[in-house]
Write a protein that holds these residues in place. Sequence first.
Motif, PDB file in Angstrom:
ATOM      1  N   TYR A 219       3.502   6.224  -2.159  1.00 25.34           N
ATOM      2  CA  TYR A 219       4.563   6.723  -3.043  1.00 25.34           C
ATOM      3  C   TYR A 219       4.174   6.637  -4.519  1.00 25.34           C
ATOM      4  O   TYR A 219       4.990   6.988  -5.382  1.00 25.34           O
ATOM      5  CB  TYR A 219       5.855   5.941  -2.802  1.00 25.34           C
ATOM      6  N   GLN A 220       3.000   6.154  -4.803  1.00 29.21           N
ATOM      7  CA  GLN A 220       2.472   6.069  -6.171  1.00 29.21           C
ATOM      8  C   GLN A 220       3.467   5.439  -7.145  1.00 29.21           C
ATOM      9  O   GLN A 220       3.660   5.913  -8.269  1.00 29.21           O
ATOM     10  CB  GLN A 220       2.038   7.449  -6.648  1.00 29.21           C
ATOM     11  N   GLY A 221       4.116   4.383  -6.664  1.00 23.02           N
ATOM     12  CA  GLY A 221       5.010   3.620  -7.535  1.00 23.02           C
ATOM     13  C   GLY A 221       6.417   4.181  -7.664  1.00 23.02           C
ATOM     14  O   GLY A 221       7.253   3.586  -8.353  1.00 23.02           O
ATOM     15  N   ASP A 222       6.697   5.284  -7.000  1.00 18.90           N
ATOM     16  CA  ASP A 222       8.060   5.842  -7.041  1.00 18.90           C
ATOM     17  C   ASP A 222       8.988   4.900  -6.277  1.00 18.90           C
ATOM     18  O   ASP A 222       8.849   4.718  -5.064  1.00 18.90           O
ATOM     19  CB  ASP A 222       8.061   7.244  -6.406  1.00 18.90           C
ATOM     20  N   GLU A 223       9.946   4.314  -6.986  1.00 16.76           N
ATOM     21  CA  GLU A 223      10.795   3.277  -6.385  1.00 16.76           C
ATOM     22  C   GLU A 223      12.004   3.831  -5.650  1.00 16.76           C
ATOM     23  O   GLU A 223      12.816   3.067  -5.126  1.00 16.76           O
ATOM     24  CB  GLU A 223      11.260   2.304  -7.475  1.00 16.76           C
ATOM     25  N   ASN A 224      12.141   5.139  -5.628  1.00 17.28           N
ATOM     26  CA  ASN A 224      13.356   5.722  -5.040  1.00 17.28           C
ATOM     27  C   ASN A 224      13.105   6.396  -3.701  1.00 17.28           C
ATOM     28  O   ASN A 224      13.854   7.283  -3.306  1.00 17.28           O
ATOM     29  CB  ASN A 224      13.966   6.720  -6.033  1.00 17.28           C
TER      30      ASN A 224
ATOM     31  N   GLY B 261      -6.548  -5.629   0.772  1.00 15.56           N
ATOM     32  CA  GLY B 261      -5.313  -5.405   1.526  1.00 15.56           C
ATOM     33  C   GLY B 261      -5.544  -4.861   2.924  1.00 15.56           C
ATOM     34  O   GLY B 261      -5.116  -5.466   3.917  1.00 15.56           O
ATOM     35  N   VAL B 262      -6.221  -3.726   3.028  1.00 18.29           N
ATOM     36  CA  VAL B 262      -6.463  -3.107   4.339  1.00 18.29           C
ATOM     37  C   VAL B 262      -7.369  -4.007   5.180  1.00 18.29           C
ATOM     38  O   VAL B 262      -7.176  -4.159   6.392  1.00 18.29           O
ATOM     39  CB  VAL B 262      -7.068  -1.693   4.174  1.00 18.29           C
TER      40      VAL B 262
ATOM     41  N   ASN C 178       0.825  -1.217   0.000  1.00 15.70           N
ATOM     42  CA  ASN C 178       0.000   0.000   0.000  1.00 15.70           C
ATOM     43  C   ASN C 178       0.851   1.256   0.000  1.00 15.70           C
ATOM     44  O   ASN C 178       0.558   2.224  -0.707  1.00 15.70           O
ATOM     45  CB  ASN C 178      -0.931   0.003   1.223  1.00 15.70           C
ATOM     46  N   VAL C 179       1.900   1.240   0.833  1.00 10.26           N
ATOM     47  CA  VAL C 179       2.788   2.415   0.893  1.00 10.26           C
ATOM     48  C   VAL C 179       3.414   2.671  -0.479  1.00 10.26           C
ATOM     49  O   VAL C 179       3.438   3.804  -0.981  1.00 10.26           O
ATOM     50  CB  VAL C 179       3.891   2.211   1.957  1.00 10.26           C
ATOM     51  N   ILE C 180       3.911   1.605  -1.107  1.00  9.58           N
ATOM     52  CA  ILE C 180       4.633   1.761  -2.379  1.00  9.58           C
ATOM     53  C   ILE C 180       3.673   2.163  -3.504  1.00  9.58           C
ATOM     54  O   ILE C 180       3.946   3.087  -4.271  1.00  9.58           O
ATOM     55  CB  ILE C 180       5.381   0.456  -2.725  1.00  9.58           C
TER      56      ILE C 180
ATOM     57  N   LYS D  20      -0.575  10.638   2.456  1.00 11.97           N
ATOM     58  CA  LYS D  20      -1.213  10.022   3.615  1.00 11.97           C
ATOM     59  C   LYS D  20      -2.432   9.206   3.196  1.00 11.97           C
ATOM     60  O   LYS D  20      -3.156   9.581   2.283  1.00 11.97           O
ATOM     61  CB  LYS D  20      -1.661  11.108   4.600  1.00 11.97           C
ATOM     62  N   PHE D  21      -2.634   8.114   3.905  1.00  9.75           N
ATOM     63  CA  PHE D  21      -3.845   7.314   3.736  1.00  9.75           C
ATOM     64  C   PHE D  21      -4.888   7.841   4.726  1.00  9.75           C
ATOM     65  O   PHE D  21      -4.583   8.061   5.901  1.00  9.75           O
ATOM     66  CB  PHE D  21      -3.526   5.846   4.033  1.00  9.75           C
ATOM     67  N   ASP D  22      -6.089   8.063   4.245  1.00 12.70           N
ATOM     68  CA  ASP D  22      -7.155   8.543   5.124  1.00 12.70           C
ATOM     69  C   ASP D  22      -7.963   7.342   5.605  1.00 12.70           C
ATOM     70  O   ASP D  22      -8.754   6.775   4.841  1.00 12.70           O
ATOM     71  CB  ASP D  22      -8.060   9.522   4.374  1.00 12.70           C
TER      72      ASP D  22
END
Lengths: 141, 111
Positions: free
Chosen positions: A58-63, A107-108, A52-54, A87-89
């Motif tokens: 981070y919307q797929g940003d791998e860095n 997932g959640v 979920n975080v990734i 942030k996740f609401d």
Amino acid sequence: MGQFTEDRYVMQSRLDRIAEARRWATQQARAAGFDEDGVSAIELALAEALANVIEHGYQGDENQEIRLTLRIDDEKLTLTIRDFGQKFDPQSYSPPDLSNPSEGGYGVFLIHQLMDEVIYDTSLPQGMKLTLVRYRTPRGD
Amino acid sequence: MEIHVERDNTIAVVAVSGDVDAGTAPQLRQQFDELLGDGEQNFVIDLSGVAFMDSSGLATLVQLFKRVRIGHGDVRLCGLQPEVRRIFELTRLDRVFDVFPSRQEAVASYH
């Protein structure tokens, strides 16, 4: 409060790094005496939270960076997942309709099913911190 | 994750081994896309080699299920290990998919 152990782990925001983080957490949970039911619950909850975080935070940003903390004491295992993305609401979340199979949205739901406590700290200036708690013995709610 | 595909008459038997998670599920989805593109409609997914699956894996299987149901095909599962069975039970997807103990039984159920 008796003795506790605490370990930290920093990972890059890549989906192919989740497996290694899972191993980091499960090895310690198993070594601390959690049964296989508890270990597999922690493993799956962590995998879902990191994905979920990734994918969303981070919307797929791998860095980007994700910081994990694992604390184990006589009573419970506490896992914190700190990210610096969007942030996740928690208020926006609604559980899936289990009578209707879905191609997403589990997932959640699984995190809440598998862990005894799920705490979202969205008050941080950047990103958020998710705290997942699993007790050694099932809690009588 | 490794994927092996065999065909048994009109059934595509897909044996998966390793972890099915957010990192590997796209590879499985691509394999399903190829099989659907070949016209396959009836699937047996052998998960006996999978010790870990997350919701990405579930989503991939549900997507396949929904696509084959349009053409009256089916997706039947076999060999679920305890950890994998639990995720199906928690999400009640064990009531959506027909689950068989062995690959032979899953294949035979089509005949």
